[in-house]
Design a protein around this motif. Structure first.
Motif, PDB file in Angstrom:
ATOM      1  N   PHE A 159      42.069  52.524  39.970  1.00 43.73           N
ATOM      2  CA  PHE A 159      42.983  51.475  39.522  1.00 43.73           C
ATOM      3  C   PHE A 159      44.379  51.646  40.128  1.00 43.73           C
ATOM      4  O   PHE A 159      45.168  50.701  40.141  1.00 43.73           O
ATOM      5  CB  PHE A 159      43.096  51.486  37.993  1.00 43.73           C
ATOM      6  N   ASN A 163      43.813  50.070  44.052  1.00 43.79           N
ATOM      7  CA  ASN A 163      43.871  48.733  43.494  1.00 43.79           C
ATOM      8  C   ASN A 163      45.302  48.203  43.405  1.00 43.79           C
ATOM      9  O   ASN A 163      45.739  47.402  44.229  1.00 43.79           O
ATOM     10  CB  ASN A 163      43.204  48.745  42.110  1.00 43.79           C
ATOM     11  N   THR A 164      46.033  48.637  42.373  1.00 48.23           N
ATOM     12  CA  THR A 164      47.356  48.054  42.126  1.00 48.23           C
ATOM     13  C   THR A 164      48.347  48.303  43.260  1.00 48.23           C
ATOM     14  O   THR A 164      49.174  47.449  43.559  1.00 48.23           O
ATOM     15  CB  THR A 164      47.936  48.589  40.805  1.00 48.23           C
ATOM     16  N   LEU A 392      37.769  44.651  34.421  1.00 47.30           N
ATOM     17  CA  LEU A 392      39.056  45.347  34.347  1.00 47.30           C
ATOM     18  C   LEU A 392      39.642  45.560  35.747  1.00 47.30           C
ATOM     19  O   LEU A 392      40.856  45.457  35.944  1.00 47.30           O
ATOM     20  CB  LEU A 392      38.898  46.693  33.639  1.00 47.30           C
ATOM     21  N   TYR A 393      38.773  45.853  36.703  1.00 52.29           N
ATOM     22  CA  TYR A 393      39.229  46.105  38.069  1.00 52.29           C
ATOM     23  C   TYR A 393      39.840  44.846  38.675  1.00 52.29           C
ATOM     24  O   TYR A 393      40.920  44.892  39.288  1.00 52.29           O
ATOM     25  CB  TYR A 393      38.062  46.592  38.929  1.00 52.29           C
ATOM     26  N   ALA A 396      43.126  44.217  37.099  1.00 53.34           N
ATOM     27  CA  ALA A 396      44.163  45.104  37.614  1.00 53.34           C
ATOM     28  C   ALA A 396      44.706  44.613  38.955  1.00 53.34           C
ATOM     29  O   ALA A 396      45.888  44.801  39.271  1.00 53.34           O
ATOM     30  CB  ALA A 396      43.624  46.525  37.751  1.00 53.34           C
ATOM     31  N   VAL A 399      47.269  42.094  37.940  1.00 55.07           N
ATOM     32  CA  VAL A 399      48.448  42.740  37.348  1.00 55.07           C
ATOM     33  C   VAL A 399      49.280  43.431  38.424  1.00 55.07           C
ATOM     34  O   VAL A 399      50.513  43.328  38.448  1.00 55.07           O
ATOM     35  CB  VAL A 399      48.029  43.749  36.264  1.00 55.07           C
ATOM     36  N   GLY A 400      48.610  44.124  39.331  1.00 52.40           N
ATOM     37  CA  GLY A 400      49.331  44.820  40.399  1.00 52.40           C
ATOM     38  C   GLY A 400      50.135  43.881  41.274  1.00 52.40           C
ATOM     39  O   GLY A 400      51.188  44.248  41.796  1.00 52.40           O
TER      40      GLY A 400
END
Length: 444
Positions: A159, A163-164, A392-393, A396, A399-400
């Motif tokens: 995450f 990811n972010t 969730l991934y 994220a 969100v990132g």
């Protein structure tokens, strides 16, 4: 506790983790495996040939090239551009040398990781191949608790570094270059990621097999163009990189206060962030490759570090340092500023090429790390929570893209180091197995 206090705390923890003990463990493992395997780096051209051939007799979920492309998708990311620039800004030009050395020696470690991944992989009831450091720790050494710890760290790290960090880089660049609101970029990126990961490793591998060669070629050609523009300073840049790796004050200017420890720390940390040799992430997808021999896939895996660090990171470092010498009035205390300035030297298409490079590198990294995270979650709890993880991934990613992530790079360094420890320990403990498998293989 304020965000600034948290950032300072994480930065201090990362600094302590990446002290001499961690540096010695990482480089020591690279050197130890290099010597015991009699310099597997010399087999790089044979390994490249294997990477583009198909092992029709082998079991697996994706082709060897598909596994390599997925691994490269996860490793060729912002670390190759922003990461190297940050290392130069904070550690001086000498950090490029340590980053490059980590890649050269790390080829032996990546080879070893790939070998153990295939040797200890398991086939599930539905025919899926699963492997990676957690299976080497459990099946090769009987260290179940350490395997669980590795998977927990991998799932969390996916995450952050996978990811972010990447989605934030995409949204910031799109906002600066095209004026796109981060909200729009976040939605579009999250949707694209969601569409790809729904198809699992085959979908990810298929996209990466088409995506990675194109993006890497475009970026390499851009770097070569800048080096042609900075042609008169390339040799001086190369000399400065080598000289300041052991004598940071030789860099002059704003780098006078940099110590060898700081130079080595940022170079090695960014090298690991970029090529992931010793981190333990890449062998998770190497285990899915269609291959009949662990050594064959191990050689293919080692090419990822070659392309990522020995070629791409080295080109980036040379571009940045030659630009510092050519344009000394530029503020090179900021990695982002330094990178942007260097690519602006390519007439007309320079800024667009940088934007394309970062966006594609970051997007491919998000795809690759989604697979790593999924396999870690599956090891911990089976398939029960895979859909939740994917949701969730993807969330994220969004969100990132819309949140300012001031502490992300320090968190990435911290998690990289923590993930690397159990993996490096398993490599050292199973070195005899790696050597024995290598000696009896006709492919080495």
């Amino acid at each position: 506790m304020t965000l600034q206090d948290l950032n300072a705390l994480i930065a201090e923890a990362a600094s302590q983790l990446w002290g001499w003990p961690m540096i010695l463990l990482l480089l020591g493992t690279h050197m130890y495996l290099t010597v015991r395997l009699r310099f597997p780096q010399r087999r790089i051209f044979h390994a490249i040939r294997l990477s583009v051939s198909r092992d029709s007799d082998g079991e697996g979920d994706v082709s060897q090239f598909g596994a390599l492309a997925t691994s490269l998708a996860a490793t060729i990311g912002t670390g190759n551009i922003v990461g190297v620039a940050t290392a130069v800004a904070l550690g001086g030009p000498g950090a490029v040398f340590w980053c490059w050395l980590t890649g050269v020696l790390g080829m032996a470690t990546k080879y070893s990781e790939g070998l153990l991944a295939v040797k200890y992989r398991v086939k599930t009831s539905d025919g899926t191949m699963l492997g990676g450091p957690m299976y080497a720790l459990e099946r090769g050494l009987g260290w179940k608790s350490m395997a669980v710890a590795f998977c927990v760290l991998t799932a969390i790290a996916s995450f952050g570094i996978g990811n972010t960090v990447q989605s934030n880089a995409i949204s910031m660049l799109c906002a600066e270059t095209y004026g796109l609101p981060p909200l729009w970029t976040g939605v579009a990126t999250a949707l694209l990621v969601g569409l790809v990961i729904l198809f699992g490793v085959r979908g990810i591998a298929r996209v990466c097999s088409m995506f990675v060669p194109l993006m890497a070629l475009c970026y390499v050609l851009g770097c070569i163009a800048i080096l042609c523009v900075n042609g008169a300073y390339v040799w001086d840049a190369l000399c400065l990189i080598c000289r300041s790796a052991f004598n940071p004050s030789a860099a002059g200017g704003g780098f006078v206060g940099t110590s060898i420890m700081v130079t080595a720390r940022y170079g090695i940390a960014r090298g690991l962030f970029s090529n992931e040799s010793g981190l333990g992430s890449a062998p998770i997808v190497a285990a899915a490759a269609q291959t009949r021999d662990p050594v064959r896939q191990a050689l293919v895996s080692s090419t990822a570090t070659f392309w990522d660090t020995v070629v791409i990171c080295a080109l980036t470092g040379l571009v940045l340092v030659s630009s510092i010498i050519a344009y000394p009035d530029v503020d090179y205390g900021s990695g982002a500023t330094l990178t942007k300035m260097a690519f602006e030297k390519i007439p007309v298409i320079g800024p667009s090429l940088l934007t394309f490079g970062i966006i594609t590198f970051a997007f491919s990294t998000i795809l690759g790390w989604s697979y790593y995270g999924e396999r870690a979650v599956e090891y911990l709890s089976g398939k029960r929570y895979l859909i939740l993880y994917r949701v969730l991934y993807v969330g994220a990613v969004f969100v990132g893209a819309i949140v300012q992530l001031h502490v992300v790079w320090n968190v990435a360094d911290l998690l990289n180091g923590l993930m690397a420890i159990p993996n490096l320990v398993s490599l050292l403990a199973l070195a005899g197995v790696i050597v024995a498998e290598t000696r009896q293989s006709a492919d080495f």
